[in-house]
Design an enzyme around this catalytic site. Structure first.
Site, PDB file in Angstrom:
ATOM      1  N   GLY A   1      12.034   0.573  89.137  1.00  0.00           N
ATOM      2  CA  GLY A   1      13.232  -0.233  88.963  1.00  0.00           C
ATOM      3  C   GLY A   1      13.535  -0.423  87.494  1.00  0.00           C
ATOM      4  O   GLY A   1      12.716  -0.148  86.621  1.00  0.00           O
ATOM      5  N   CYS A   2      14.757  -0.912  87.210  1.00  0.00           N
ATOM      6  CA  CYS A   2      15.194  -1.051  85.824  1.00  0.00           C
ATOM      7  C   CYS A   2      14.393  -2.126  85.095  1.00  0.00           C
ATOM      8  O   CYS A   2      13.799  -1.880  84.046  1.00  0.00           O
ATOM      9  CB  CYS A   2      16.691  -1.358  85.787  1.00  0.00           C
ATOM     10  N   TYR A   3      14.363  -3.348  85.665  1.00  0.00           N
ATOM     11  CA  TYR A   3      13.582  -4.410  85.022  1.00  0.00           C
ATOM     12  C   TYR A   3      12.108  -4.018  84.891  1.00  0.00           C
ATOM     13  O   TYR A   3      11.517  -4.176  83.810  1.00  0.00           O
ATOM     14  CB  TYR A   3      13.698  -5.712  85.819  1.00  0.00           C
TER      15      TYR A   3
ATOM     16  N   SER B   1      11.471  -1.865  81.930  1.00  0.00           N
ATOM     17  CA  SER B   1      11.596  -2.558  80.642  1.00  0.00           C
ATOM     18  C   SER B   1      10.390  -3.444  80.347  1.00  0.00           C
ATOM     19  O   SER B   1      10.122  -3.762  79.195  1.00  0.00           O
ATOM     20  CB  SER B   1      12.882  -3.396  80.618  1.00  0.00           C
TER      21      SER B   1
END
Lengths: 255, 255, 255, 255
Positions: free
Chosen positions: B150-152, B155
């Site tokens: 996932g994106c979060y 990061s």
């Protein structure tokens, strides 16, 4: 001392209703006694718009359950089509300020042509006052039904009407290139209004078929004394509010 | 000379699919041979995304009508839930790269707890490779099913995993304050994603219940060698793309 | 009936001055009798801020040419450093509301440490009232010099002070992750504030060295009864106005 | 196999230079051997544009210290005025692609009228090829000095030139209402380009005096075979990139 006016707002849960509430809050003579909002009926105003929670506003109800006895004026913030169905049921003692497009056009046939269905309250079209307040203040004061001008038509008529009145601009080849913020489209949930679709772009839409075009032409024609046909291109700009209309005209000899 | 790989993309009409197409276009070994898109099946790719009209892409079809014979790899851009129903029907010779959340969590019970329904392809959860490419390049090369992070979680894991591996940060009290652009929410049409609702504001959402939280904790726990619990607060920022995660940790004695 | 108060505004041409004018315009007791603005001295207010042209505001002058005789209160909208030089010259009968950072810190040494130069009016630091109006209304009423709190400190102290007072949160490990709109940086013309640099991005800045940090710590320490040290990370968000501070605390046993 | 071309970029530290670098990075025949940037001379490219740090770019130098021996082509990204002073010093074996406005106008007097000073390299104005690549591909291939068209002129000529060539639109009363993103103004630090000044607004500027007007008229006049005079109104839109030109024309009888 002026007595406050008892006011109802129909369709108070959209952007138009919320902005109206914000403006009326500071008005010394406005006393808001009723709010309606179909899908939100039964909710407290603070639940719909938390930032207005300190105004002591009444709970939202349905239009049908309104008691009109003490209401002196009503703002109608319903979508077009809905307005013309609600307004015939409002008692005669109430002054009506309609913010939809329903009573802006004078001509029943023009309405039907642009909105693709017959008007439900056509008899009142002629009697409604077109409420561009800078130009029609006297008529507004005596009106029982006031049709508030559309956003684009306001931005075009305010600068053009005085120029036409004085004979400074020709009636032909008027070009209006208009740019609007996104709230002009209201709070309706559709793909084209998503943040990621609007942000970082600008586009023209509704070319030659935007429903504000006949409204603008009606206003300009009245003052010109003959039919004025404009070229009107609205654009959507990535900002919340505001309209800039860049207008191209040819000057007359006098000018 | 490397032979191009024949690629299919499932769910090609959302933001994920469009961005994937844009990236693959410049890839020297990618040969896109099939696109699917439920609601857009039958349309030309150029009708869905006009800016990609010069890529010579195939017409969109349904998943059911795909001929898998010559397809070597498939990118699955379906929403979570849909992915786990489509993937069991893909033949074994196809390498699957899933961009949804469906195969990111290793533990069936954790999946059910956060997604409120049983997993339809739970047997494959353990076998799927968690494809954080900077950290799992070797496993990705041999995998048959790759779950894209996932994106979060990307990061957060990219900066934190190396620090945890080296024992430089404590496992307790890790706080992640994450800020995301709006396309992270995909192309779904809902009130909260409207331009006028997002623009000129910033807000936290999904506090303590965002589905990327267990994925982050899973990744950090594996490298920490014990259960890591984080505090995770995602925010929506008025910009199209990008994520900034500000991460607060306590250093160990070594650091 | 309350008599209006005669008000002067120093530094009226920046964003702070303009916003103050907008707020005072609707205030029933404010009578604006003088405006100063160094680089704009001699201009009409309408030339500096066209949208305020209908307020009947006085022409901008220099501070030196002000006649203080009839002025009862002054808002000082000068940048920090300039405020502490102008304020000592204001006669005693004038109530001073300073919107700069110059009188917020009580301790002369702390000021010098964070602003890299000695304070020019240090004697008045202790006597100035820190004007967080929700918490200091009584003191503000009697004050001769009121230091208005900074933007970030306001966003942190309003939620945290009551929690600290009631002993609900621990004094250690308070983390403030703050997000601000761009007008917080004022109207100063620098690369980092250009539209193209700010738009479509978010970034942290001034980590560990933002001058609002000692102001926040001073406020929290007073109510905590001991030195409170916070972790403060401000971020710049692509929006004009507003601050969101996400604050992470540990609860005490009582809570 | 094509041999790569050795390329220098003058003025590589502005927005134009950075965007050019990004485009050339993926170009199979471009070999960047030199970068200049007055105020940034001596810095690594990665210090000026961190996102380009993996390209293996050379250090920035001054123009004066360039060794032109192995350079085959140069992109000149200097501001107008500076370009016409640097280009005369470039050896004849180098193909020059100028991205400034300096060689776009053919007529020395027109240049002087619009730029308020004589041209420093007027002899080359006639010989430079106006490089609108969709229309001048053949001439570009043989040119020694190519003047890249301005942003607005490109947006107007691409649609209008074919229509004029085919005689479909009249030469009179052409109205161009153009809307540009903010990077069009470059990276110059001035009040009007601040985020808070641009955001949430749209405005016209340079009406009747924008320097792209003579460039557009020159291009249209050549294809029309007579002097074409346009009405040109540029607007600044709150977005980073892109131009939309809404063009109003009258059709000829043939059309």
């Amino acid at each position: 001392m002026t007595t406050p006016i008892n006011i109802a707002i129909l369709g108070a849960s959209g952007y138009t209703g919320a902005e109206l509430l914000r403006l009326l809050e500071n008005h010394p003579h406005a006393n808001i006694v009723a709010l309606t909002g179909d899908s939100k009926a039964g909710l407290e105003a603070a639940e719909v718009y938390p930032h207005l929670r300190d105004l002591g506003l009444p709970k939202l109800t349905t239009i049908e359950s309104l008691d009109w006895t003490n209401i002196e004026a009503v703002f109608c913030c319903l979508p077009h089509g809905a307005s013309q169905k609600a307004i015939p049921n409002i008692p005669d003692h109430v002054v009506i300020i309609d913010l939809s497009a329903d009573y802006r056009l004078k001509d029943e046939a023009t309405y039907e042509q642009w909105y693709n269905e017959p008007h439900h309250d056509a008899a009142r079209l002629k009697e409604a006052v077109y409420g561009l307040s800078e130009l029609a203040a006297r008529d507004i004061r005596k009106a029982q039904l006031i049709a508030c001008p559309g956003c684009y038509p306001t931005s075009v008529q305010l600068p053009l009407v005085p120029l036409l009145e004085k004979g400074l601009v020709k009636h032909e080849n008027i070009i209006v290139d208009a740019k609007s913020g996104v709230t002009g489209a209201g709070r309706s949930v559709k793909l084209g209004n998503l943040y990621s679709e609007v942000n970082e772009g600008i586009g023209a839409y509704g070319i030659g078929k935007h429903r504000h075009m006949p409204e603008i032409e009606q206003g300009l024609s009245i003052v010109a004394g003959e039919d004025v046909v404009i070229s009107f291109t609205p654009h959507l700009v990535p900002m919340n509010r505001g309209i800039l209309s860049t207008i191209y005209v040819n000057l007359t000899e006098e000018a």
